[in-house]
Design an enzyme around this catalytic site. Structure first.
Site, PDB file in Angstrom:
ATOM      1  N   ASP A 112       0.871  -1.166   0.000  1.00 20.76           N
ATOM      2  CA  ASP A 112       0.000   0.000   0.000  1.00 20.76           C
ATOM      3  C   ASP A 112       0.915   1.224   0.000  1.00 20.76           C
ATOM      4  O   ASP A 112       2.140   1.094   0.164  1.00 20.76           O
ATOM      5  CB  ASP A 112      -0.890  -0.041   1.244  1.00 20.76           C
ATOM      6  CG  ASP A 112      -1.831   1.145   1.333  1.00 20.76           C
ATOM      7  OD1 ASP A 112      -2.286   1.632   0.292  1.00 20.76           O
ATOM      8  OD2 ASP A 112      -2.080   1.602   2.471  1.00 20.76           O
ATOM      9  N   ASP A 114       0.000   4.963   1.476  1.00 23.04           N
ATOM     10  CA  ASP A 114      -0.094   5.811   2.672  1.00 23.04           C
ATOM     11  C   ASP A 114       0.064   4.990   3.940  1.00 23.04           C
ATOM     12  O   ASP A 114      -0.594   3.981   4.146  1.00 23.04           O
ATOM     13  CB  ASP A 114      -1.441   6.543   2.693  1.00 23.04           C
ATOM     14  CG  ASP A 114      -1.554   7.532   1.550  1.00 23.04           C
ATOM     15  OD1 ASP A 114      -0.670   8.382   1.412  1.00 23.04           O
ATOM     16  OD2 ASP A 114      -2.532   7.424   0.770  1.00 23.04           O
ATOM     17  N   ASP A 387      -1.514  -0.808   6.080  1.00 24.02           N
ATOM     18  CA  ASP A 387      -1.811  -0.373   7.444  1.00 24.02           C
ATOM     19  C   ASP A 387      -3.258  -0.618   7.836  1.00 24.02           C
ATOM     20  O   ASP A 387      -3.578  -0.652   9.024  1.00 24.02           O
ATOM     21  CB  ASP A 387      -1.498   1.121   7.608  1.00 24.02           C
ATOM     22  CG  ASP A 387      -2.473   1.999   6.846  1.00 24.02           C
ATOM     23  OD1 ASP A 387      -2.487   1.917   5.590  1.00 24.02           O
ATOM     24  OD2 ASP A 387      -3.225   2.767   7.482  1.00 24.02           O
TER      25      ASP A 387
END
Length: 549
Positions: A112, A114, A387
């Site tokens: 991912d 961010d 996250d």
């Protein structure tokens, strides 16, 4: 005689206690515990139902005196059990394993963007909060008074639940119980008795209200990504304004309005990005070892491009075999409706049909079914890091058998707390006191009950101390008083490994095997020692890679 010691009561205790105890505090504790069991059995067996104690040789026992003697004995044991230097054993750069993983079997690494490839400073949270607050006032015509509420750092923590209809922010454990003392209406805590009334005389939240697979039940929303912290803070501030000023409002409308405004894609990422050199080091190391790399993110290309150029350089795309932006996760992973579309060098959509995913190209949207067909990347040879436990990891773990790694930046702060002497002493005594309460609870005389009540009060005070060391409002993101949090339960369910940042990979060889700790179940005796060592020893290769930090 013959290496034996005798107890004061004349019983033979076995070999001399200084064998392993001089070197192993746990061995000392076990030996001391054996002494306690002997004392406990003799003392407790001599108690009659009326609370009187007698035997043919022993004098009458005063229950109050007996209980405090056991208490003081346990205090001394705990003090001796914590060896010098017990703190600072946990390394914040450690990778923790929920499942056994051999990196030698991994050929493809996915990320991912961010809070995975790009970590941001806390200043970004305040900026997001301020922009969203201004939008509520200027465009949605919310009261001007809300503008006076400044951002409160460290008010909220990740993994909290929000009751959309009641406007309450709270922490829920793995068994769906609300942790009393962590329920907030606006910026003020809700008394425990009021919480019980609001939820039908119990602090349990029914499964159907919170069981939405992606953290969205019909009445509850779980905030699972790091970007949700300013969102929770703004919800609390706006609720507080309306309640403090006795203004009637609809909490559901407020929740939807705040959710719409959480967008970071207009910022200049280089102002907030942390440790970009570590991101470069991870990508370079993986690529130089012949690993294939891919990126799947919900962020638009222009935003990702700015951040990656800042962290990695203009040629950042050379590291990746596939780059997918605006993927619309989690739908990317669980449906096959949206086709891939290619972007040209200006970021404009192209109309051609996608028959392959080529290196150097940028793709938008798409779905995992087509991704698997076009790449052939399947199963445990693929490792994806993100996250967000729901949007990034859940489907990949449960439906497709990929390896998954959760990025949990909070580990750095929480590890610092766990490494403090105050935490070590408070938690160890809390556990010992709980065990003492469990064993002594059958002493039912009036004086005994008073002592036990004092112990229960001290236990609650210790719980508050350990909670406040992490966050004064909600405590640790991993635990309630004694249970794992709902966040922890999902973390263990959806991730093979978890770590503070992807830079932790730099501390391990790419053929390293991660072994989860065999922590004892409730019915098992803690006879193995690995749980005392794993995670507490120096991280392999950390000194060799020290220049990265």
């Amino acid at each position: 005689m013959n290496g034996q010691n005798c107890c004061k009561d004349g019983h033979n205790c076995g070999p001399t206690r200084n064998l392993a105890a001089n070197h192993n505090p746990v061995a000392a504790a076990v030996t001391s515990h054996r002494h306690q069991i002997v004392g406990k059995n003799r003392g407790e067996e001599s108690l009659t139902k009326s609370g009187r104690a007698f035997s043919s040789t022993a004098p009458q026992i005063n229950n109050k005196t007996y209980l405090w003697a056991r208490y003081n004995e346990m205090k001394r044991l705990v003090h001796d059990l914590i060896p010098p230097g017990v703190c600072n054993l946990l390394n914040p750069s450690t990778i923790y394993a929920n499942n056994e993983v051999n990196l030698e079997e991994v050929d493809i690494y996915g990320f991912d963007y961010d809070y995975t490839l790009a970590l941001y400073s806390s200043a970004l949270d305040e900026m997001i909060y301020n922009k969203a607050r201004e939008f509520l006032v200027q465009h949605y015509k919310y009261p001007e008074g809300i503008s006076k509420y400044n951002y409160i750092p460290n008010f909220a923590t990740r993994g909290l639940h929000y009751d959309i209809q009641k406007g309450l922010l709270m922490k829920i454990d793995a068994f769906h119980y609300i942790q009393l003392g962590t329920v907030y209406r606006g910026l003020k805590p809700v008394p425990d008795d009021e919480v019980m009334k609001l939820y039908g005389g119990s602090n349990h939240v029914p499964l159907h209200q919170v069981s939405g697979f992606y953290g969205k039940g019909p009445k509850m929303k779980q905030f699972m990504d790091v970007f949700s912290i300013p969102e929770m803070t703004l919800l609390a501030a706006a609720n507080d304004y309306f309640i403090s000023n006795d203004i009637e409002y609809d909490p559901v409308h407020l929740y939807k309005d705040v959710s719409v405004r959480m967008n970071i894609c207009t910022i200049k990422p280089e102002k907030y990005i942390l440790r970009g050199d570590e991101t470069y080091a991870v990508l370079h190391r993986l690529a130089s070892h012949g690993k294939k790399l891919f990126l799947i993110t919900n962020s638009p290309f222009s935003f990702v491009d700015k951040g990656m150029k800042y962290m990695v350089g203009k040629e950042w795309r050379d590291f990746f075999d596939v780059v997918i932006v605006q993927a619309d996760k989690p739908h990317f992973f669980n449906d096959c409706l949206k086709p891939f579309r290619r972007l040209d060098s200006n970021g404009d959509l192209q109309w051609d049909r996608i028959k392959s995913l080529d290196k150097g190209q940028i793709y938008k949207q798409g779905n995992l079914v087509d991704f698997l067909k076009l790449t052939g990347w399947r199963g445990s040879k693929v490792f994806y890091f993100g996250d967000h436990l729901y949007s990034d990891l859940a489907d990949l773990m449960l439906r497709h058998g990929w390896r998954t790694g959760a990025i949990v930046p909070e580990l750095e702060v929480e590890t610092k707390v766990v490494n403090t002497e105050q935490y070590a002493q408070s938690l160890t005594w809390l556990q010992a006191l709980t065990g003492l309460l469990e064993r002594m609870q059958m002493n039912r005389g009036p004086e005994s009950k008073k002592v036990l009540q004092e112990w229960l009060k001290e236990r609650e005070e210790l719980r508050a101390v350990t909670k406040n060391l992490f966050n004064p409002h909600f405590g640790s993101i991993f635990r309630t008083c004694h249970n794992p949090t709902y966040f922890s339960r999902r973390l263990c369910r959806f991730s093979d490994l978890y770590m503070a940042s992807i830079s932790c990979l730099l501390n391990y060889d790419l053929s390293y095997t991660f072994y989860p700790r065999r922590t004892p179940l409730q019915h098992e005796a803690p006879l193995w020692m690995d749980q005392l060592c794993t995670g507490c020893m120096k991280t392999p290769f950390l000194e060799e890679m020290a220049h990265i930090r």
